[in-house]
Scaffold this active site. Structure first.
Site, PDB file in Angstrom:
ATOM      1  N   SER A  46       0.817  -1.215   0.000  1.00 32.26           N
ATOM      2  CA  SER A  46       0.000   0.000   0.000  1.00 32.26           C
ATOM      3  C   SER A  46       0.852   1.267   0.000  1.00 32.26           C
ATOM      4  O   SER A  46       0.347   2.358  -0.282  1.00 32.26           O
ATOM      5  CB  SER A  46      -0.937   0.009   1.220  1.00 32.26           C
ATOM      6  OG  SER A  46      -0.209   0.037   2.428  1.00 32.26           O
ATOM      7  N   HIS A  47       2.150   1.138   0.325  1.00 30.30           N
ATOM      8  CA  HIS A  47       3.059   2.277   0.283  1.00 30.30           C
ATOM      9  C   HIS A  47       4.265   1.972  -0.608  1.00 30.30           C
ATOM     10  O   HIS A  47       5.339   2.547  -0.430  1.00 30.30           O
ATOM     11  CB  HIS A  47       3.520   2.649   1.695  1.00 30.30           C
ATOM     12  CG  HIS A  47       2.447   3.281   2.514  1.00 30.30           C
ATOM     13  ND1 HIS A  47       1.487   2.541   3.161  1.00 30.30           N
ATOM     14  CD2 HIS A  47       2.163   4.589   2.770  1.00 30.30           C
ATOM     15  CE1 HIS A  47       0.666   3.364   3.797  1.00 30.30           C
ATOM     16  NE2 HIS A  47       1.041   4.596   3.573  1.00 30.30           N
ATOM     17  N   PHE A 120       2.727  11.115   1.557  1.00 32.18           N
ATOM     18  CA  PHE A 120       2.136   9.858   1.088  1.00 32.18           C
ATOM     19  C   PHE A 120       2.783   8.647   1.739  1.00 32.18           C
ATOM     20  O   PHE A 120       2.264   7.534   1.670  1.00 32.18           O
ATOM     21  CB  PHE A 120       2.301   9.717  -0.435  1.00 32.18           C
ATOM     22  CG  PHE A 120       3.717   9.436  -0.852  1.00 32.18           C
ATOM     23  CD1 PHE A 120       4.184   8.129  -0.939  1.00 32.18           C
ATOM     24  CD2 PHE A 120       4.595  10.463  -1.138  1.00 32.18           C
ATOM     25  CE1 PHE A 120       5.502   7.864  -1.297  1.00 32.18           C
ATOM     26  CE2 PHE A 120       5.911  10.210  -1.506  1.00 32.18           C
ATOM     27  CZ  PHE A 120       6.361   8.902  -1.583  1.00 32.18           C
ATOM     28  N   LEU A 123       5.158   5.991   7.775  1.00 31.01           N
ATOM     29  CA  LEU A 123       5.956   6.691   8.773  1.00 31.01           C
ATOM     30  C   LEU A 123       7.093   5.848   9.335  1.00 31.01           C
ATOM     31  O   LEU A 123       8.013   6.390   9.953  1.00 31.01           O
ATOM     32  CB  LEU A 123       5.059   7.180   9.915  1.00 31.01           C
ATOM     33  CG  LEU A 123       4.133   8.350   9.582  1.00 31.01           C
ATOM     34  CD1 LEU A 123       3.305   8.722  10.802  1.00 31.01           C
ATOM     35  CD2 LEU A 123       4.932   9.557   9.095  1.00 31.01           C
ATOM     36  N   GLU A 187      -4.888   0.577   1.406  1.00 32.10           N
ATOM     37  CA  GLU A 187      -5.397  -0.796   1.417  1.00 32.10           C
ATOM     38  C   GLU A 187      -6.789  -0.860   0.777  1.00 32.10           C
ATOM     39  O   GLU A 187      -7.103  -1.778   0.020  1.00 32.10           O
ATOM     40  CB  GLU A 187      -5.451  -1.332   2.847  1.00 32.10           C
ATOM     41  CG  GLU A 187      -4.090  -1.623   3.463  1.00 32.10           C
ATOM     42  CD  GLU A 187      -3.409  -2.814   2.820  1.00 32.10           C
ATOM     43  OE1 GLU A 187      -4.099  -3.618   2.148  1.00 32.10           O
ATOM     44  OE2 GLU A 187      -2.188  -2.951   2.979  1.00 32.10           O
ATOM     45  N   PRO A 305       5.708  -6.064  16.544  1.00 35.16           N
ATOM     46  CA  PRO A 305       5.424  -5.204  15.387  1.00 35.16           C
ATOM     47  C   PRO A 305       6.672  -5.003  14.544  1.00 35.16           C
ATOM     48  O   PRO A 305       7.773  -4.814  15.071  1.00 35.16           O
ATOM     49  CB  PRO A 305       4.985  -3.891  16.043  1.00 35.16           C
ATOM     50  CG  PRO A 305       4.463  -4.281  17.376  1.00 35.16           C
ATOM     51  CD  PRO A 305       5.313  -5.440  17.815  1.00 35.16           C
TER      52      PRO A 305
END
Length: 336
Positions: A46-47, A120, A123, A187, A305
């Site tokens: 998605s990025h 966009f 992070l 997404e 994570p």
């Protein structure tokens, strides 16, 4: 679905060629191409390269500068401000990063405010360089008003991501990067592009009714995660990276866009904290205690994570990345 395999070198070259071919300066093209390539490398489609479509569209609509030079201002002992000049945030971040780290080392904590930037990117790319330098990091930014507050039916908040990073000795850092919306907008757009339904709870249609139709959500409103809890965090992001640093809220960003369909415009706030300045000679002992926390999580079967990103990174460095042939064609067609 027919797929195209690209080495990371080929992926970067494709992105750089598209960006330079559409008028981005060498400096901006380099940092943006690196960012989308790294998104693909880390399994964050998605990025990843897909973002080139929106990046070029935003330029062609006159909603981003292709060549603005960031202007850095040393405003206070622990604050750095950088005016991106209406360009993407990435070059401004790269140029201001050394001063942010220097101030964090000196004061123990420092903040970087990036103003007048188009944003966009994921992070995690902004906190990882700080963790690599042994610093703890927090980053956040509003976006366009796409998300309804808890109890509401109309878009007011952005997806408003929050990223946090914790350095680890000889191990990948502990990093989470999460939207305060139930899902990243990218997404939902990828689901819409593929003609797939989205999971329940991601959004509502224009009448405020729950739906799994991606297009209906894009035309209606996204939802925050965790109901009122995610909504409160989204409001916090609006305040920290909006009025606090003298920049736009998500609603103001969308109004500024004025229907052009460009990427979000506004500000980003990044905090850096130095454990050594907080703890002095005791820093190694307390950082080791953090490792006990991580080990305790993993003993219970919990995934830290960011683990999947680093596993994906190991694989794609060796094997390259795969994108849909239709996406490869659409990206290639952007080259003038």
């Amino acid at each position: 679905m027919e797929m195209v395999n690209l080495s990371l070198t080929e992926a970067y070259a494709l992105a750089y060629k598209v960006l330079r071919g559409n008028g981005f300066s060498e400096a901006h093209a380099a940092v943006v191409a690196k960012n989308v390539t790294h998104g693909e490398r880390d399994g964050c489609a998605s990025h990843g390269l897909w973002r080139l479509l929106g990046i070029v569209a935003t330029l062609r609509k006159g909603k981003v500068s292709p060549d603005a030079e960031p202007v850095i201002t040393d405003t206070a002992p622990a604050i750095v401000k950088v005016d991106a000049g209406g360009a993407f945030s990435l070059l401004a971040f790269e140029r201001a990063l050394p001063l942010l780290m220097e101030k964090a080392r000196h004061s123990g904590i420092a903040a970087l405010a990036i103003n007048r930037c188009v944003h966009f990117s994921a992070l995690f790319a902004d906190v990882e360089p700080l963790t690599e330098a042994g610093l703890v990091a927090l980053a956040t930014t509003p976006s366009h008003a796409w998300v309804a507050p808890a109890g509401g039916t109309q878009p007011l908040f952005g997806t408003n991501p929050i990223a946090f990073g914790w350095p680890r000795e000889e191990k990948p850092p502990f990093i989470f990067d999460m939207a305060t919306s139930a899902a990243a907008r990218g997404e939902i757009q990828l689901h819409q592009r593929a003609g797939k339904a989205v999971p329940e709870g991601w959004g509502i249609d224009g009448d405020g009714q729950a739906t799994t139709d991606a297009q209906a959500i894009l035309d209606g409103a996204m939802l925050t995660f965790g109901g009122h809890k995610g909504s409160a965090l989204a409001a916090m992001v609006e305040l920290l990276a909006g009025p606090l640093i003298g920049d736009m809220t998500s609603a103001e960003s969308l109004a500024w866009d004025n229907g052009a369909g460009g990427l979000p415009y506004g500000g980003e706030l990044i905090l850096a904290l130095d454990p050594v300045r907080f703890l002095g000679l005791d820093a190694p002992r307390h950082l080791a205690r953090a490792e006990m926390l991580f080990a305790g999580m993993q003993r219970q079967g919990a995934r830290l994570p960011g683990e999947r990103r680093y596993h994906s990174r190991t694989r794609t460095i060796r094997d390259g990345v795969e994108i849909a042939h239709s996406l490869f064609k659409d990206i290639s067609a952007l080259v003038k």
